[in-house]
Design a protein around this motif. Structure first.
Motif, mmCIF file in Angstrom:
data_model
loop_
_atom_site.group_PDB
_atom_site.id
_atom_site.type_symbol
_atom_site.label_atom_id
_atom_site.label_comp_id
_atom_site.label_asym_id
_atom_site.label_seq_id
_atom_site.Cartn_x
_atom_site.Cartn_y
_atom_site.Cartn_z
ATOM 1 N N VAL A 10 0.796 -1.226 0.000
ATOM 2 C CA VAL A 10 0.000 0.000 0.000
ATOM 3 C C VAL A 10 0.831 1.280 0.000
ATOM 4 O O VAL A 10 0.345 2.323 -0.417
ATOM 5 C CB VAL A 10 -1.021 0.038 1.161
ATOM 6 N N ASP A 11 2.084 1.217 0.468
ATOM 7 C CA ASP A 11 2.884 2.441 0.526
ATOM 8 C C ASP A 11 4.373 2.108 0.580
ATOM 9 O O ASP A 11 4.766 0.931 0.565
ATOM 10 C CB ASP A 11 2.474 3.293 1.734
ATOM 11 N N ALA A 12 5.198 3.154 0.670
ATOM 12 C CA ALA A 12 6.645 2.975 0.693
ATOM 13 C C ALA A 12 7.088 2.184 1.924
ATOM 14 O O ALA A 12 8.018 1.379 1.851
ATOM 15 C CB ALA A 12 7.340 4.329 0.647
ATOM 16 N N GLU A 13 6.420 2.400 3.052
ATOM 17 C CA GLU A 13 6.779 1.665 4.272
ATOM 18 C C GLU A 13 6.608 0.158 4.081
ATOM 19 O O GLU A 13 7.459 -0.630 4.482
ATOM 20 C CB GLU A 13 5.926 2.153 5.445
ATOM 21 N N GLN A 14 5.515 -0.246 3.453
ATOM 22 C CA GLN A 14 5.314 -1.670 3.185
ATOM 23 C C GLN A 14 6.329 -2.195 2.178
ATOM 24 O O GLN A 14 6.717 -3.358 2.241
ATOM 25 C CB GLN A 14 3.892 -1.945 2.694
ATOM 26 N N THR A 15 6.772 -1.354 1.260
ATOM 27 C CA THR A 15 7.789 -1.748 0.293
ATOM 28 C C THR A 15 9.110 -2.022 1.008
ATOM 29 O O THR A 15 9.785 -3.017 0.730
ATOM 30 C CB THR A 15 7.953 -0.668 -0.790
ATOM 31 N N VAL A 16 9.471 -1.157 1.958
ATOM 32 C CA VAL A 16 10.680 -1.372 2.768
ATOM 33 C C VAL A 16 10.538 -2.660 3.580
ATOM 34 O O VAL A 16 11.472 -3.479 3.625
ATOM 35 C CB VAL A 16 10.955 -0.163 3.694
ATOM 36 N N GLY A 41 9.697 2.114 -7.046
ATOM 37 C CA GLY A 41 10.029 1.630 -5.706
ATOM 38 C C GLY A 41 11.196 0.659 -5.650
ATOM 39 O O GLY A 41 11.410 0.010 -4.633
ATOM 40 N N LYS A 42 11.962 0.561 -6.713
ATOM 41 C CA LYS A 42 13.075 -0.391 -6.749
ATOM 42 C C LYS A 42 14.128 -0.067 -5.675
ATOM 43 O O LYS A 42 14.570 -0.948 -4.951
ATOM 44 C CB LYS A 42 13.717 -0.417 -8.141
ATOM 45 N N LEU A 127 8.056 -4.280 -9.951
ATOM 46 C CA LEU A 127 7.203 -3.374 -9.182
ATOM 47 C C LEU A 127 6.462 -2.481 -10.162
ATOM 48 O O LEU A 127 7.060 -1.943 -11.094
ATOM 49 C CB LEU A 127 8.046 -2.492 -8.261
ATOM 50 N N ARG A 128 5.170 -2.317 -9.939
ATOM 51 C CA ARG A 128 4.398 -1.404 -10.771
ATOM 52 C C ARG A 128 3.251 -0.833 -9.940
ATOM 53 O O ARG A 128 2.804 -1.452 -8.975
ATOM 54 C CB ARG A 128 3.890 -2.083 -12.030
ATOM 55 N N TYR A 129 2.826 0.346 -10.329
ATOM 56 C CA TYR A 129 1.696 0.973 -9.644
ATOM 57 C C TYR A 129 0.387 0.434 -10.191
ATOM 58 O O TYR A 129 0.222 0.272 -11.397
ATOM 59 C CB TYR A 129 1.730 2.494 -9.813
ATOM 60 N N VAL A 130 -0.514 0.148 -9.274
ATOM 61 C CA VAL A 130 -1.891 -0.201 -9.598
ATOM 62 C C VAL A 130 -2.733 0.743 -8.751
ATOM 63 O O VAL A 130 -2.881 0.544 -7.543
ATOM 64 C CB VAL A 130 -2.204 -1.678 -9.273
ATOM 65 N N GLY A 131 -3.208 1.804 -9.368
ATOM 66 C CA GLY A 131 -3.888 2.855 -8.610
ATOM 67 C C GLY A 131 -2.865 3.535 -7.701
ATOM 68 O O GLY A 131 -1.799 3.943 -8.137
ATOM 69 N N GLN A 133 -1.528 1.934 -5.072
ATOM 70 C CA GLN A 133 -0.704 0.879 -4.484
ATOM 71 C C GLN A 133 0.354 0.406 -5.468
ATOM 72 O O GLN A 133 0.253 0.616 -6.663
ATOM 73 C CB GLN A 133 -1.565 -0.320 -4.079
ATOM 74 N N ARG A 134 1.349 -0.277 -4.907
ATOM 75 C CA ARG A 134 2.330 -0.966 -5.735
ATOM 76 C C ARG A 134 1.963 -2.443 -5.756
ATOM 77 O O ARG A 134 1.564 -3.010 -4.752
ATOM 78 C CB ARG A 134 3.729 -0.828 -5.142
ATOM 79 N N CYS A 135 2.140 -3.046 -6.898
ATOM 80 C CA CYS A 135 2.009 -4.493 -7.023
ATOM 81 C C CYS A 135 3.417 -5.028 -7.232
ATOM 82 O O CYS A 135 4.161 -4.528 -8.067
ATOM 83 C CB CYS A 135 1.115 -4.850 -8.202
ATOM 84 N N ILE A 136 3.776 -6.028 -6.449
ATOM 85 C CA ILE A 136 5.087 -6.653 -6.592
ATOM 86 C C ILE A 136 4.883 -8.071 -7.087
ATOM 87 O O ILE A 136 3.972 -8.777 -6.637
ATOM 88 C CB ILE A 136 5.879 -6.613 -5.268
ATOM 89 N N GLU A 137 5.700 -8.459 -8.052
ATOM 90 C CA GLU A 137 5.630 -9.806 -8.611
ATOM 91 C C GLU A 137 7.047 -10.350 -8.701
ATOM 92 O O GLU A 137 7.934 -9.680 -9.222
ATOM 93 C CB GLU A 137 4.985 -9.754 -9.988
ATOM 94 N N LEU A 138 7.239 -11.532 -8.172
ATOM 95 C CA LEU A 138 8.543 -12.180 -8.214
ATOM 96 C C LEU A 138 8.431 -13.466 -9.011
ATOM 97 O O LEU A 138 7.531 -14.279 -8.764
ATOM 98 C CB LEU A 138 9.046 -12.503 -6.806
ATOM 99 N N GLN A 139 9.343 -13.645 -9.946
ATOM 100 C CA GLN A 139 9.408 -14.843 -10.782
ATOM 101 C C GLN A 139 10.720 -15.550 -10.490
ATOM 102 O O GLN A 139 11.789 -14.977 -10.693
ATOM 103 C CB GLN A 139 9.332 -14.466 -12.265
ATOM 104 N N ALA A 140 10.654 -16.796 -10.008
ATOM 105 C CA ALA A 140 11.860 -17.581 -9.741
ATOM 106 C C ALA A 140 12.377 -18.161 -11.049
ATOM 107 O O ALA A 140 11.613 -18.715 -11.832
ATOM 108 C CB ALA A 140 11.562 -18.694 -8.747
ATOM 109 N N ASN A 141 13.689 -18.037 -11.253
ATOM 110 C CA ASN A 141 14.321 -18.563 -12.455
ATOM 111 C C ASN A 141 15.252 -19.730 -12.169
ATOM 112 O O ASN A 141 15.732 -20.369 -13.104
ATOM 113 C CB ASN A 141 15.128 -17.453 -13.148
ATOM 114 N N THR A 142 15.547 -19.954 -10.887
ATOM 115 C CA THR A 142 16.473 -21.017 -10.478
ATOM 116 C C THR A 142 15.904 -21.720 -9.244
ATOM 117 O O THR A 142 14.952 -21.233 -8.624
ATOM 118 C CB THR A 142 17.861 -20.436 -10.110
#
Length: 152
Positions: A10-16, A41-42, A127-131, A133-142
């Protein structure tokens, strides 16, 4: 297999806080590619990752230096920002392969600018904005990336 993880922040604090959780889940060396538009937010997430490993000082974006090292008790974290990279060959001149060791975590912003030279990412994080909020998506490659996602 646990290949994909998604969460809304929802915000920068949650991103940290997510960055801190992510670093706690990394018990072996990891390479994470950070994707997202400017301001997504990277660097905020990277700040949480590095603080989660015990760093108490400032965490800045290495936009002009390309890499910022953080020597911590257990790990060295290398935060790369390749936004201003002229060509992938510049990474060879700076000895890029020396950064990716069994004692380091490497977080790479704008990895597409170093394509063909960088080590393979264990995790692609977007990381991308949705409204508001930020949406975070992680894709495992290994397998290492899959272990980390499983711990989240």
């Amino acid at each position: 297999m646990f290949d994909l993880y998604k969460e809304n922040l929802v915000d920068a604090e949650q991103t940290v806080l997510f960055g801190k959780r992510l670093s706690a889940a990394c018990d072996t060396a990891i390479c994470i590619y950070l994707h997202g538009d400017l301001g997504a937010g990277k660097t905020t997430l990277t700040r949480g990752f590095i603080q989660g490993l015990g760093h108490k000082g400032h965490v800045k974006s290495p936009t002009y230096t390309l890499v910022e090292p953080y020597e911590l008790e257990t790990w060295t974290v290398y935060h790369f920002d390749l936004y201003r990279l002229g060509s992938p060959e510049e990474l060879e001149f700076m000895g890029i392969r020396d950064y990716f060791t069994d004692q380091s975590h490497c977080l790479v912003e704008w990895p597409e600018r170093g394509e063909g030279v960088l080590a393979q990412a264990d995790i692609d994080l977007t990381l991308r904005y949705v409204g508001e909020q930020r949406c975070i998506e992680l894709q495992a490659n290994t397998e290492n990336g899959q272990r980390v996602l499983k711990k989240l």
